[in-house]
Design a protein around this motif. Structure first.
Motif, PDB file in Angstrom:
ATOM      1  N   GLY A  15       0.829  -1.215   0.000  1.00  0.00           N
ATOM      2  CA  GLY A  15       0.000   0.000   0.000  1.00  0.00           C
ATOM      3  C   GLY A  15       0.858   1.258   0.000  1.00  0.00           C
ATOM      4  O   GLY A  15       0.603   2.209  -0.745  1.00  0.00           O
ATOM      5  N   THR A  16       1.887   1.254   0.834  1.00  0.00           N
ATOM      6  CA  THR A  16       2.782   2.412   0.962  1.00  0.00           C
ATOM      7  C   THR A  16       3.437   2.735  -0.384  1.00  0.00           C
ATOM      8  O   THR A  16       3.457   3.884  -0.828  1.00  0.00           O
ATOM      9  CB  THR A  16       3.887   2.086   1.999  1.00  0.00           C
ATOM     10  OG1 THR A  16       3.249   1.706   3.215  1.00  0.00           O
ATOM     11  CG2 THR A  16       4.823   3.254   2.226  1.00  0.00           C
ATOM     12  N   SER A  18       2.496   1.607  -3.378  1.00  0.00           N
ATOM     13  CA  SER A  18       1.499   1.830  -4.434  1.00  0.00           C
ATOM     14  C   SER A  18       1.146   3.300  -4.561  1.00  0.00           C
ATOM     15  O   SER A  18       1.041   3.833  -5.664  1.00  0.00           O
ATOM     16  CB  SER A  18       0.203   1.060  -4.140  1.00  0.00           C
ATOM     17  OG  SER A  18       0.410  -0.309  -4.300  1.00  0.00           O
ATOM     18  N   GLU A  19       0.971   3.956  -3.410  1.00  0.00           N
ATOM     19  CA  GLU A  19       0.590   5.378  -3.435  1.00  0.00           C
ATOM     20  C   GLU A  19       1.595   6.188  -4.232  1.00  0.00           C
ATOM     21  O   GLU A  19       1.235   7.078  -5.003  1.00  0.00           O
ATOM     22  CB  GLU A  19       0.565   5.923  -2.005  1.00  0.00           C
ATOM     23  CG  GLU A  19      -0.738   5.671  -1.304  1.00  0.00           C
ATOM     24  CD  GLU A  19      -0.753   6.291   0.085  1.00  0.00           C
ATOM     25  OE1 GLU A  19      -0.133   7.358   0.276  1.00  0.00           O
ATOM     26  OE2 GLU A  19      -1.377   5.678   0.961  1.00  0.00           O
ATOM     27  N   ARG A  20       2.879   5.895  -4.031  1.00  0.00           N
ATOM     28  CA  ARG A  20       3.916   6.653  -4.742  1.00  0.00           C
ATOM     29  C   ARG A  20       3.986   6.260  -6.215  1.00  0.00           C
ATOM     30  O   ARG A  20       4.178   7.099  -7.083  1.00  0.00           O
ATOM     31  CB  ARG A  20       5.269   6.379  -4.101  1.00  0.00           C
ATOM     32  CG  ARG A  20       5.306   6.926  -2.701  1.00  0.00           C
ATOM     33  CD  ARG A  20       6.594   6.516  -2.032  1.00  0.00           C
ATOM     34  NE  ARG A  20       6.789   7.319  -0.849  1.00  0.00           N
ATOM     35  CZ  ARG A  20       7.925   7.906  -0.507  1.00  0.00           C
ATOM     36  NH1 ARG A  20       8.994   7.753  -1.250  1.00  0.00           N
ATOM     37  NH2 ARG A  20       8.006   8.626   0.574  1.00  0.00           N
ATOM     38  N   HIS A  29      -4.862   2.496  -9.282  1.00  0.00           N
ATOM     39  CA  HIS A  29      -4.583   1.597  -8.148  1.00  0.00           C
ATOM     40  C   HIS A  29      -5.794   0.727  -7.856  1.00  0.00           C
ATOM     41  O   HIS A  29      -6.876   1.248  -7.591  1.00  0.00           O
ATOM     42  CB  HIS A  29      -4.268   2.478  -6.928  1.00  0.00           C
ATOM     43  CG  HIS A  29      -3.845   1.725  -5.709  1.00  0.00           C
ATOM     44  ND1 HIS A  29      -3.939   2.257  -4.453  1.00  0.00           N
ATOM     45  CD2 HIS A  29      -3.310   0.488  -5.550  1.00  0.00           C
ATOM     46  CE1 HIS A  29      -3.478   1.385  -3.571  1.00  0.00           C
ATOM     47  NE2 HIS A  29      -3.092   0.307  -4.214  1.00  0.00           N
ATOM     48  N   SER A  31      -6.682  -2.000  -5.189  1.00  0.00           N
ATOM     49  CA  SER A  31      -6.354  -2.773  -3.983  1.00  0.00           C
ATOM     50  C   SER A  31      -7.622  -3.455  -3.503  1.00  0.00           C
ATOM     51  O   SER A  31      -8.582  -2.781  -3.111  1.00  0.00           O
ATOM     52  CB  SER A  31      -5.835  -1.828  -2.894  1.00  0.00           C
ATOM     53  OG  SER A  31      -6.021  -2.409  -1.616  1.00  0.00           O
ATOM     54  N   ASP A  34      -8.457  -2.495   0.089  1.00  0.00           N
ATOM     55  CA  ASP A  34      -9.114  -1.181   0.221  1.00  0.00           C
ATOM     56  C   ASP A  34     -10.564  -1.248  -0.257  1.00  0.00           C
ATOM     57  O   ASP A  34     -11.468  -0.659   0.361  1.00  0.00           O
ATOM     58  CB  ASP A  34      -8.370  -0.110  -0.601  1.00  0.00           C
ATOM     59  CG  ASP A  34      -7.012   0.241   0.001  1.00  0.00           C
ATOM     60  OD1 ASP A  34      -6.731  -0.163   1.142  1.00  0.00           O
ATOM     61  OD2 ASP A  34      -6.224   0.925  -0.701  1.00  0.00           O
TER      62      ASP A  34
END
Ligand code: AP5
Ligand code: MG
Length: 196
Positions: A15-16, A18-20, A29, A31, A34
Motif C-alpha cells: 500500500g505504501t 502503491s501510493e507513490r 490503483h 487494492s 481497500d
C-alpha cells in the motif's frame, strides 16, 4: 497499457509503495483490501460477508474479489494501466485475472515481489495495530493467520507468473524511499519492453 502486480506478504509495504507508484506512473490503483474495507464501512451485504473472513485473517472467497476487480476494470476506461495491490491472492484469482485482461487485449507486464522477513512484517503490523483501528492488525494471532494464509494460498501466485518469466524480486526492507527507488528502476526498464 502497463499493468503491474505489486506482490508481497501482509505488511510488506504494498500500500505504501502503491501510493507513490501511481502518482509517478499515472496507473489506476486497484487494492482489493481497500475495496473490501470500503464495502465494510458502507455496511453493504458484500462487506458484511467479507468482514467475517477478514477479521480472522482469512482470505475472502475468490468469486467475491474477482467480481469486484471485473467491475473495476470495466469502469476504468482510458487509463495508462493498472497497479494491482493485494490481488491476485490465489492461483484461481491469477487465472481469472489473466482471462479478464486478455479479454481487453492486454496482460500483466510484471509482478514486482517485495521480500521482507517475517520478523519485520510482524513488527510493522503490530505497530500499525496500535493506531490503525484495523481489526486484522489488532492482535498477533490474527497477524500470524494472515501470514499463514499467504504461505498456504498466495505464494502460488508468484509461481504462476514465474512460469511466464514475469516475476522480479525486490528487497522490501530499508527506507520507504530506497525501496521506491528499487521499484522504479525495475519499472523504468520494463516499460521500454512491450511484452503483452
Ligand atoms: P490487504 O488490505 O491487502 O492487507 P495485507 O496484504 O494483509 O497487508 P497490508 O495491506 O496490511 O500490508 P501492505 O503490504 O499493503 O503494507 P503497508 O504499505 O500497509 O488485505 C486485508 C484482508 O482483505 C486479507 O487478509 C483478506 O481477508 C482480504 N483480501 C484482500 N484482498 C484479497 C484477495 N485478493 N483475495 C481474498 N481476500 C482478500 O505497510 C504496512 C505497515 O508497515 C504500515 O504501517 C507502513 O507504514 C509500514 N511500512 C511500510 N513500508 C515500511 C518500511 N520500508 N519500513 C518500515 N515500515 C514500513
Ligand atoms: Mg495494503
Amino acid at each position: 497499457m502497463f499493468n503491474l502486480i505489486l506482490f508481497g506478504p501482509p505488511g510488506s509495504g504494498k500500500g505504501t509503495q502503491s501510493e507513490r507508484l501511481i502518482a509517478k506512473y499515472h496507473l489506476k490503483h486497484l487494492s482489493t483490501g481497500d475495496l473490501l474495507r470500503s464495502e465494510i464501512s458502507r455496511k453493504t451485504p458484500l462487506g458484511l460477508k467479507a468482514k467475517t473472513f477478514m477479521d480472522k485473517g482469512f482470505l475472502v472467497p475468490d468469486d467475491v474479489v474477482v467480481g469486484m476487480i471485473d467491475y473495476a476494470l470495466d469502469n476504468s476506461p482510458d487509463v495508462a494501466g493498472f497497479l494491482f495491490d493485494g490481488f491476485p491472492r490465489t492461483a484461481i484469482q491469477a487465472e481469472e485475472l489473466d482471462e479478464l485482461l486478455s479479454g481487453k487485449e492486454t496482460c500483466i507486464n510484471v509482478m514486482l515481489a517485495l521480500e521482507v522477513s517475517e520478523e519485520e512484517l510482524i513488527k510493522r503490523l503490530v505497530k500499525r495495530g496500535q493506531t490503525s483501528g484495523r481489526v486484522d492488525d489488532g492482535n498477533e494471532i490474527v497477524i500470524k493467520a494472515r501470514i499463514k494464509e499467504y504461505h498456504l494460498k498466495t505464494a502460488a501466485v508468484a509461481d504462476h507468473y514465474k512460469k511466464a518469466n514475469k516475476v522480479v524480486m525486490v528487497k522490501g526492507e530499508g527506507t520507504v524511499d530506497d525501496i521506491f527507488e528499487r521499484l522504479c528502476s525495475e519499472i523504468d526498464i520494463l516499460m521500454k519492453e512491450k511484452n503483452c
